[in-house]
Design a protein around this motif. Structure first.
Motif, short mmCIF file in Angstrom:
data_model
loop_
_atom_site.label_atom_id
_atom_site.label_comp_id
_atom_site.label_asym_id
_atom_site.label_seq_id
_atom_site.Cartn_x
_atom_site.Cartn_y
_atom_site.Cartn_z
N ASP A 16 35.34 46.12 35.95
CA ASP A 16 36.15 47.32 36.17
C ASP A 16 36.67 47.34 37.60
N ILE A 17 35.79 46.98 38.52
CA ILE A 17 36.11 46.99 39.95
C ILE A 17 35.65 45.67 40.55
N VAL A 18 36.49 45.10 41.41
CA VAL A 18 36.10 43.91 42.18
C VAL A 18 36.35 44.25 43.64
N ILE A 19 35.37 43.94 44.47
CA ILE A 19 35.46 44.17 45.91
C ILE A 19 35.24 42.83 46.60
N GLY A 20 36.17 42.47 47.47
CA GLY A 20 36.00 41.21 48.16
C GLY A 20 37.14 40.90 49.10
N PRO A 21 37.06 39.75 49.77
CA PRO A 21 38.05 39.38 50.77
C PRO A 21 39.45 39.20 50.20
N ILE A 22 40.42 39.43 51.04
CA ILE A 22 41.82 39.17 50.73
C ILE A 22 42.11 37.71 51.04
N ALA A 23 42.86 37.06 50.17
CA ALA A 23 43.32 35.70 50.45
C ALA A 23 44.55 35.77 51.33
N ASP A 24 44.72 34.77 52.18
CA ASP A 24 45.87 34.71 53.06
C ASP A 24 47.17 34.60 52.25
N ASP A 25 48.28 34.97 52.84
CA ASP A 25 49.58 34.99 52.15
C ASP A 25 50.01 33.64 51.59
N GLY A 26 49.52 32.55 52.13
CA GLY A 26 49.89 31.22 51.65
C GLY A 26 49.05 30.75 50.48
N VAL A 27 48.46 31.67 49.75
CA VAL A 27 47.50 31.34 48.70
C VAL A 27 48.07 30.43 47.62
N THR A 28 49.27 30.64 47.16
CA THR A 28 49.84 29.84 46.08
C THR A 28 49.94 28.38 46.49
N TYR A 29 50.42 28.13 47.68
CA TYR A 29 50.54 26.77 48.19
C TYR A 29 49.17 26.10 48.30
N GLN A 30 48.20 26.83 48.85
CA GLN A 30 46.87 26.26 49.03
C GLN A 30 46.19 25.99 47.69
N LEU A 31 46.35 26.88 46.72
CA LEU A 31 45.76 26.66 45.41
C LEU A 31 46.36 25.43 44.73
N ARG A 32 47.66 25.24 44.89
CA ARG A 32 48.31 24.06 44.33
C ARG A 32 47.75 22.79 44.98
N ASP A 65 28.66 56.99 42.80
CA ASP A 65 28.77 57.34 41.39
C ASP A 65 29.55 56.23 40.68
N THR A 66 28.81 55.26 40.17
CA THR A 66 29.45 54.13 39.49
C THR A 66 28.90 53.99 38.07
N THR A 67 28.50 55.09 37.49
CA THR A 67 27.89 55.10 36.17
C THR A 67 28.73 54.34 35.14
N ARG A 84 39.05 53.13 33.00
CA ARG A 84 37.75 53.73 33.32
C ARG A 84 37.52 53.72 34.83
N ALA A 85 37.82 52.58 35.48
CA ALA A 85 37.66 52.49 36.93
C ALA A 85 38.57 53.49 37.65
N LEU A 86 39.81 53.57 37.20
CA LEU A 86 40.78 54.49 37.82
C LEU A 86 40.31 55.94 37.73
#
Length: 157
Positions: A101-117, A65-67, A149-151
């Motif tokens: 409204d909703i995004v489903i996907g992989p979790i980034a590793d904890d070191g994400v800030t460093y890697q993005l930089r 039910d994602t109307t 709405r998503a909640l």
């Protein structure tokens, strides 16, 4: 589908205003389909905040039910996912950067800030960034509910 949220307090009703900005998919309420992952997050939050006790709040979502919902799904780590995470974590951009409204996907590793930089500074390629952002324990999916709405599609159990 049961979804789990780990915190240092019981969440009876998610409050988007209390959600932290600049996360993988933006400011919203994050859940996991894996109880153990939420329990680990609850322990981390309790230790980080040094108050409360680890609690896993359980919610039910009828994904059939994602109307009227705008849902984005990333099935795996890819350049589109990495660019999306990069944009959501960019403090120099106007937020929100998407209208899902909703995004489903992989979790980034904890070191994400460093890697993005490192990526922004040209030290690593997009392909290397994707590899560095992969969660160390393998593919782990997160569910982001970013609108009222998503909640409204979540039921507390």
């Amino acid at each position: 589908m049961k979804l789990y949220h780990g915190s240092n307090i019981e969440i009876m009703q998610p409050d988007l205003l209390r959600s932290k900005p600049f996360k993988d998919f933006g400011q919203g309420f994050y859940l996991s389909p894996v109880y153990e992952q939420a329990a680990k997050r609850a322990k981390q939050m309790t230790e980080l905040l040094q108050e409360g006790s680890p609690v896993v709040s359980v919610f039910e979502w009828n994904e059939q039910d994602t109307t009227g919902l705008n849902i984005k799904v990333f099935d795996d780590y890819c350049s589109e996912w990495a660019e999306f995470v990069l944009a959501n974590r960019d403090r120099d951009r106007v937020h929100p950067i998407h209208n899902h409204d909703i995004v489903i996907g992989p979790i980034a590793d904890d070191g994400v800030t460093y890697q993005l930089r490192r990526y922004r500074e040209g030290d690593i390629t997009m392909e290397r960034l994707i590899e560095e952002l992969k969660y160390a324990k393998g593919l782990t999916i997160q569910y982001f509910f970013g609108t009222e709405r998503a909640l409204s599609f979540l039921n507390k159990l």
